[in-house]
Enzyme design. Structure first.
Site, mmCIF file in Angstrom:
data_model
loop_
_atom_site.group_PDB
_atom_site.id
_atom_site.type_symbol
_atom_site.label_atom_id
_atom_site.label_comp_id
_atom_site.label_asym_id
_atom_site.label_seq_id
_atom_site.Cartn_x
_atom_site.Cartn_y
_atom_site.Cartn_z
ATOM 1 N N LYS A 58 -21.651 -11.976 7.207
ATOM 2 C CA LYS A 58 -22.491 -12.800 7.944
ATOM 3 C C LYS A 58 -23.074 -11.795 8.789
ATOM 4 C CE LYS A 58 -22.357 -16.925 8.910
ATOM 5 N NZ LYS A 58 -23.427 -17.782 8.276
ATOM 6 N N PHE A 65 -18.752 -28.877 6.469
ATOM 7 C CA PHE A 65 -18.439 -29.476 7.747
ATOM 8 C C PHE A 65 -19.446 -29.570 8.987
ATOM 9 C CE2 PHE A 65 -16.163 -27.484 11.755
ATOM 10 C CZ PHE A 65 -15.930 -28.665 12.232
ATOM 11 N N PRO A 85 -4.472 -10.139 6.675
ATOM 12 C CA PRO A 85 -4.573 -8.496 6.791
ATOM 13 C C PRO A 85 -5.770 -8.406 7.622
ATOM 14 C CG PRO A 85 -4.229 -9.488 4.312
ATOM 15 C CD PRO A 85 -4.297 -10.627 5.184
ATOM 16 N N ASN A 121 -15.201 -20.930 17.037
ATOM 17 C CA ASN A 121 -14.472 -21.811 16.072
ATOM 18 C C ASN A 121 -14.565 -23.206 16.419
ATOM 19 O OD1 ASN A 121 -12.747 -19.506 15.950
ATOM 20 N ND2 ASN A 121 -11.725 -20.456 14.612
ATOM 21 N N TYR A 162 0.249 -17.724 11.245
ATOM 22 C CA TYR A 162 0.178 -16.311 10.788
ATOM 23 C C TYR A 162 0.596 -15.550 11.888
ATOM 24 C CZ TYR A 162 -3.204 -18.034 6.930
ATOM 25 O OH TYR A 162 -4.006 -18.703 6.234
ATOM 26 N N TYR A 178 -15.707 -11.495 5.001
ATOM 27 C CA TYR A 178 -16.622 -12.838 5.356
ATOM 28 C C TYR A 178 -17.571 -12.230 6.787
ATOM 29 C CZ TYR A 178 -17.812 -16.831 8.272
ATOM 30 O OH TYR A 178 -18.240 -17.822 9.385
ATOM 31 N N THR A 231 -23.738 -15.213 -1.804
ATOM 32 C CA THR A 231 -24.309 -16.450 -1.125
ATOM 33 C C THR A 231 -24.794 -15.865 0.350
ATOM 34 O OG1 THR A 231 -23.215 -18.257 -2.065
ATOM 35 C CG2 THR A 231 -23.683 -18.617 0.190
ATOM 36 N N THR A 260 -21.713 -16.420 13.181
ATOM 37 C CA THR A 260 -20.625 -16.446 13.882
ATOM 38 C C THR A 260 -20.212 -15.356 14.893
ATOM 39 O OG1 THR A 260 -18.148 -16.425 13.345
ATOM 40 C CG2 THR A 260 -19.833 -15.358 11.844
ATOM 41 N N ASP A 261 -19.346 -15.886 15.815
ATOM 42 C CA ASP A 261 -18.919 -14.623 16.935
ATOM 43 C C ASP A 261 -18.165 -13.655 15.964
ATOM 44 O OD1 ASP A 261 -16.563 -16.100 16.186
ATOM 45 O OD2 ASP A 261 -16.017 -16.657 18.327
ATOM 46 N N GLU A 262 -17.523 -13.967 14.645
ATOM 47 C CA GLU A 262 -16.728 -12.838 14.079
ATOM 48 C C GLU A 262 -17.803 -11.737 13.823
ATOM 49 O OE1 GLU A 262 -14.079 -14.224 10.922
ATOM 50 O OE2 GLU A 262 -13.749 -16.141 11.953
#
Ligand code: NAD
Ligand code: DAU
Length: 339
Positions: A158, A14, A278, A183, A211, A154, A104, A129-131
């Site tokens: 990262k 993407f 979760p 995002n 969700y 994930y 990966t 990522t901000d995550e």
């Protein structure tokens, strides 16, 4: 920094494909190489319009041999930038099975770093990522000094890759920067992610799975703005530094979905509340002040402008969406590459 070539990893995904489109439009003098393993998320059809302008290497960031081929393709003696986007990127998949994420995102990043260092690349941007910062309560923003506290396999993978880039800079003086973005939305996003999923489902009058209570907040940024921010870091970023990137555009999922439904002229009765993810992070929101002050980047696209652009893009790309959703796009690879 004046570069001769840019190696993009994950360029068939993407953000990678949007980034390559931008480079081809704006930097025609650059040699652009794309290293991509073409996992389920990689689609060469995303790059059809710029096929002649890019050199594609079908390979895996976990393979030193494949990475070596991609670096060689950028040209002997070339002043090369690397933008590392190849990753397993979907949180829900990481909850089902985290192994590919560690392999990966963590191992692949180290293999790439070692090869890029040996090759003497001039600049390396690690797209993160901000995550990695975990979850916010109702107040506050993530800054570059917020401690890392990832909550999903994930985001943990990262965060691991971010630390490897940091270590390469501190140990070897490797010219790596890290970006941490919120995002993204826009063309060519794989329809497992919220926005293209609800556009695709709503167009077919199918249920829209939300969700939990739908009040989870994300900071939405148009993908072109993210690509421009990455480009600013590639050209002007200071090695060893982290740059947060965000849209200053917080929205609860339910409100985002309602905006999309209004744009499509579809009823809110399609909204269906389902079991929560979760460990679902409640809120992400970015302070992007540093990249603004130091590199002069701010988002150009407002949500009011870019959401309709995005919805119209998916409405027009019926064939693309159908081929991705049915899995037919994989046949193109099999025909081209025999696997
Ligand atoms: P994506 O899943 O759409 O694309 C990932 C690409 O990487 C695919 O083309 C895939 O084939 C390729 N790939 C996967 N494993 C590979 C491997 N082992 N070797 C070579 N190529 C491989 O992802 P995306 O949403 O475009 O995200 C790109 C990067 O940006 C990721 O690193 C992600 O963590 C980060 N990011 C994404 C967002 C977002 O909102 N999508 C936000 C912030 C950061
Ligand atoms: O914040 C940056 C991250 O954004 C990137 O690092 C990730 O690669 C990218 O996938 C994205 O992660 P999210 O988990 O935030 O994106 P996703 O589209 O999966 O979900 C967005 C929100 O919508 C999240 O709160 C979960 C919710 N959701 C998602 C799906 C797929 C639903 O309510 N229903 C759904 O069907």
């Amino acid at each position: 920094m004046a570069l001769d070539s840019v190696l993009v990893t994950g360029g068939a995904g993407f953000i990678g494909s949007n980034f390559i489109h931008m480079l081809c439009e704006e930097r025609p003098e650059l040699r652009v190489v794309n290293l991509d393993a073409l996992t389920y998320a990689g689609n060469l059809a995303n790059l059809t319009a710029v096929e002649d302008r890019t050199h594609f290497v079908h390979g895996d960031v976990r393979s030193a041999e494949d990475v070596g081929k991609a670096l060689d393709a950028a040209g002997e003696g070339s002043k090369m930038g690397v933008v590392h986007m190849a990753a397993e990127s979907h949180v829900d998949r990481s909850i089902i099975d985290g192994e590919a994420f560690v392999s990966t995102n963590v191992v692949g990043t180290q293999v790439l770093l070692d090869a890029c260092r040996a090759h003497g690349v001039a600049r390396f941007v690690h797209v993160s990522t901000d995550e990695v910062y975990g979850s916010l309560g109702s107040e506050g923003l993530f800054t570059e000094r917020t401690p890392l506290a990832p909550n999903s396999p994930y985001s943990a993978s990262k965060a691991g890759s971010d630390l490897l880039v940091r270590a390469a800079f501190h140990t070897h003086g490797f010219p790596g920067c890290i970006t941490r973005c919120s995002n993204n939305y826009g063309p060519y996003q794989f329809p497992e992610k919220l926005l293209p999923l609800i556009i695709a489902n709503a167009q077919e009058d199918r249920d829209l799975p939300i969700y939990g209570d739908g009040m989870y907040v994300r900071d939405w940024l148009y993908v072109r703005d993210h690509c421009e921010a990455i480009s600013a870091v590639l050209e002007r970023g200071v090695p060893g530094e982290v740059y947060n990137i965000g849209g200053n555009n917080e929205l609860a999922n339910l409100n985002l979905v309602k905006r999309v439904l209004a744009e499509l002229g579809k009823p809110e009765s399609l909204i269906t509340f389902v079991d929560d993810r979760p460990g679902h992070d409640r809120r992400y929101a970015i302070d992007a002040g540093k990249i603004g002050r130091e590199l002069g980047w701010t988002p150009r696209f407002t949500f009011e402008r870019a959401l309709p652009l995005t919805v119209r893009w998916y409405q027009a790309q019926v064939e693309w969406l159908q081929s991705v959703r049915s899995g037919d796009y994989r046949d193109y690879y099999r025909r081209q590459y025999g696997r």
